[in-house]
Write an enzyme that holds these catalytic residues in place. Structure first.
Site, PDB file in Angstrom:
ATOM      1  N   ASN A 112       0.836  -1.198   0.000  1.00 29.24           N
ATOM      2  CA  ASN A 112       0.000   0.000   0.000  1.00 29.24           C
ATOM      3  C   ASN A 112       0.871   1.249   0.000  1.00 29.24           C
ATOM      4  O   ASN A 112       1.971   1.259   0.556  1.00 29.24           O
ATOM      5  CB  ASN A 112      -0.969   0.002   1.201  1.00 29.24           C
ATOM      6  CG  ASN A 112      -0.411   0.746   2.401  1.00 29.24           C
ATOM      7  OD1 ASN A 112      -0.455   1.969   2.479  1.00 29.24           O
ATOM      8  ND2 ASN A 112       0.147  -0.013   3.354  1.00 29.24           N
ATOM      9  N   PHE A 116      -1.535   8.180   4.577  1.00 31.35           N
ATOM     10  CA  PHE A 116      -2.295   8.793   5.680  1.00 31.35           C
ATOM     11  C   PHE A 116      -3.593   9.437   5.190  1.00 31.35           C
ATOM     12  O   PHE A 116      -3.953  10.553   5.603  1.00 31.35           O
ATOM     13  CB  PHE A 116      -1.457   9.836   6.418  1.00 31.35           C
ATOM     14  CG  PHE A 116      -0.429   9.284   7.376  1.00 31.35           C
ATOM     15  CD1 PHE A 116      -0.300   7.924   7.611  1.00 31.35           C
ATOM     16  CD2 PHE A 116       0.422  10.147   8.057  1.00 31.35           C
ATOM     17  CE1 PHE A 116       0.656   7.435   8.491  1.00 31.35           C
ATOM     18  CE2 PHE A 116       1.378   9.680   8.949  1.00 31.35           C
ATOM     19  CZ  PHE A 116       1.493   8.323   9.159  1.00 31.35           C
ATOM     20  N   SER A 175       5.535   5.086   8.807  1.00 29.28           N
ATOM     21  CA  SER A 175       4.947   4.855   7.497  1.00 29.28           C
ATOM     22  C   SER A 175       5.936   5.266   6.410  1.00 29.28           C
ATOM     23  O   SER A 175       6.526   6.343   6.475  1.00 29.28           O
ATOM     24  CB  SER A 175       3.654   5.659   7.332  1.00 29.28           C
ATOM     25  OG  SER A 175       3.220   5.608   5.980  1.00 29.28           O
ATOM     26  N   ASN A 177       5.037   6.001   3.421  1.00 23.23           N
ATOM     27  CA  ASN A 177       4.247   6.631   2.365  1.00 23.23           C
ATOM     28  C   ASN A 177       4.058   8.131   2.515  1.00 23.23           C
ATOM     29  O   ASN A 177       3.392   8.762   1.709  1.00 23.23           O
ATOM     30  CB  ASN A 177       2.883   5.944   2.270  1.00 23.23           C
ATOM     31  CG  ASN A 177       3.024   4.464   1.943  1.00 23.23           C
ATOM     32  OD1 ASN A 177       3.821   4.094   1.096  1.00 23.23           O
ATOM     33  ND2 ASN A 177       2.267   3.632   2.640  1.00 23.23           N
ATOM     34  N   THR A 178       4.628   8.721   3.574  1.00 18.73           N
ATOM     35  CA  THR A 178       4.682  10.176   3.734  1.00 18.73           C
ATOM     36  C   THR A 178       6.142  10.578   3.656  1.00 18.73           C
ATOM     37  O   THR A 178       6.925  10.212   4.541  1.00 18.73           O
ATOM     38  CB  THR A 178       4.077  10.612   5.084  1.00 18.73           C
ATOM     39  OG1 THR A 178       2.691  10.259   5.124  1.00 18.73           O
ATOM     40  CG2 THR A 178       4.214  12.109   5.272  1.00 18.73           C
ATOM     41  N   LYS A 217       5.536   3.643  17.296  1.00 17.74           N
ATOM     42  CA  LYS A 217       5.531   2.618  16.245  1.00 17.74           C
ATOM     43  C   LYS A 217       6.696   2.865  15.298  1.00 17.74           C
ATOM     44  O   LYS A 217       6.818   3.950  14.715  1.00 17.74           O
ATOM     45  CB  LYS A 217       4.210   2.644  15.479  1.00 17.74           C
ATOM     46  CG  LYS A 217       4.058   1.491  14.486  1.00 17.74           C
ATOM     47  CD  LYS A 217       2.635   1.393  13.973  1.00 17.74           C
ATOM     48  CE  LYS A 217       2.435   0.155  13.108  1.00 17.74           C
ATOM     49  NZ  LYS A 217       1.021  -0.011  12.697  1.00 17.74           N
ATOM     50  N   ASN A 246       5.877  -1.439  11.523  1.00 17.00           N
ATOM     51  CA  ASN A 246       5.054  -1.030  10.397  1.00 17.00           C
ATOM     52  C   ASN A 246       5.445  -1.847   9.168  1.00 17.00           C
ATOM     53  O   ASN A 246       6.158  -2.845   9.270  1.00 17.00           O
ATOM     54  CB  ASN A 246       5.241   0.469  10.144  1.00 17.00           C
ATOM     55  CG  ASN A 246       4.000   1.136   9.573  1.00 17.00           C
ATOM     56  OD1 ASN A 246       3.353   0.596   8.691  1.00 17.00           O
ATOM     57  ND2 ASN A 246       3.676   2.313  10.077  1.00 17.00           N
TER      58      ASN A 246
END
Length: 370
Positions: A112, A116, A175, A177-178, A217, A246
């Site tokens: 994915n 966010f 994450s 993805n940021t 996390k 994560n």
């Protein structure tokens, strides 16, 4: 048997849709009450007290499934001991362009790059207010908006906004993805982040009359020196615990070449080895007392038990449900109870970390086994 059959039929139907659409329909089904309750009576030996919170069982729904807090009670009804909403950011944001979620069916994994996507603090606050008094353990996973000029201030805002509603907080800096978010795992940035978050937690405690536990996390891709730094800062800040881990940027060992080529974080079975090694290595660094929630690749009772023995006190899953269905919750809890019988143990605390040293020696990208 009927539950497994029904789950299999539902899975095949959902797999005809793209992954994000299927997820949206699942949330709607849970919100409407159409999804059957699969809750099973937990063995009392599976109860765990972590950071002053009494968990009825150690298995939780990981953040990312219920980003906007739409179905926490439905998830608890499936038999989870707790659930975690978010990641939530102060302002709503749409995330990255679609498509952005990809099943790797050959590998029982998911990639994915959501970024966010969520409805923001105000929307989640309204939903948590609406369920006030219902009980159940609901953690709030807080993050930062992509375009924030002071990302740490966004985390502080999350603590301030939800201090009277969250059972616990998760500070998500892991994450992939940021852009730049994982930079907060570096020691100097992490020191500032934890200092400001814990200060906000203490100020909020004076206001709401209770101190909410805070977990951090982290990613499974942190190098050894980075793990040292994180462990030192977490201990110095007197954080309440860690969540390991994560999603990963690694694509080691994947069969699905097309899925492996997609950018984003990889979850599911291919993450299990890397996440469990990171968990064990962190357990050895922080010692036996600091709580750790083990996440990454849990899709069976065996993998759940392994995660406990590698150093976890609590567990979370998400992608495993995509492939195994909601009855996975009951199967895991049954296996954990049976494992206590098999090893003549009175509770999970006695099993936690028994194999941490062995797991910590493994190569995340290798094929060596215990």
């Amino acid at each position: 048997m009927f539950a497994r059959l029904a789950s299999g039929i539902a899975r095949r139907a959902l797999f005809t849709l793209d992954a994000e659409t299927a997820h949206g329909l699942t949330i709607k089904a849970l919100a409407s009450g159409l999804a059957p309750s699969c809750a099973a009576a937990s063995d009392p030996r599976l109860a765990v007290t972590v950071a002053g919170i009494d968990f009825p069982n150690p298995l939780g729904m990981a953040a990312g499934f219920d980003k906007n807090g739409e179905v926490p009670d439905a998830l608890l009804g499936l038999g989870f001991g707790f659930t975690e909403v978010g990641t939530v950011t102060p302002l709503p944001q749409s995330g990255n362009p679609r498509p952005r979620v990809f099943r790797l069916v050959e590998d029982n994994g998911v990639v994915n790059r959501l970024g966010f996507n969520n409805e923001g603090h105000a929307a989640l606050r309204g939903r948590l207010d609406a369920r006030a008094g219902r009980g159940g353990i609901v953690g709030v996973n807080v993050g930062a908006n992509k375009d924030a000029t002071d990302r740490i201030a966004d985390y502080v805002a999350g603590i301030e906004t939800f201090a009277d509603r969250a059972t616990y907080f998760t500070v998500n800096i892991s994450s992939p993805n940021t852009p730049g978010l994982r930079d907060l795992q570096a020691r100097d940035a992490l020191h500032e982040l934890l200092s400001r978050v814990m200060d906000a937690r203490e100020k909020a405690a004076a206001r709401v009359g209770r101190t909410v536990p805070v977990f951090l996390k982290i990613a499974p891709d942190v190098e050894e020196a980075g793990l040292d730094d994180i462990a030192s800062e977490v201990i110095a800040a007197e954080l309440d615990g860690l969540i390991v881990s994560n999603t990963t940027l690694s694509r080691a060992g994947l069969s699905d070449a097309k899925g492996a080529a997609e950018t984003g974080g990889l979850s599911g079975r291919p993450l299990f080895r890397r996440a469990t090694i990171a968990l064990a290595r962190m357990r050895l660094r922080v010692g036996p007392r600091l709580p750790i929630i083990g996440v990454g690749g849990i899709d069976s009772g065996e993998s759940a038990w392994t995660k406990i023995t590698a150093g976890a006190n609590l567990l979370q899953l998400y992608t495993g449900l995509v492939y195994e269905g909601p009855d996975l919750v009951g199967r895991i809890l049954t296996h954990l109870a049976n494992s206590l019988d098999r090893h003549a143990l009175s509770g999970l605390d006695a099993a936690s970390g028994r194999n941490a040293e062995a797991w910590a020696r493994l190569d995340p990208d290798g094929e060596d086994t215990l």
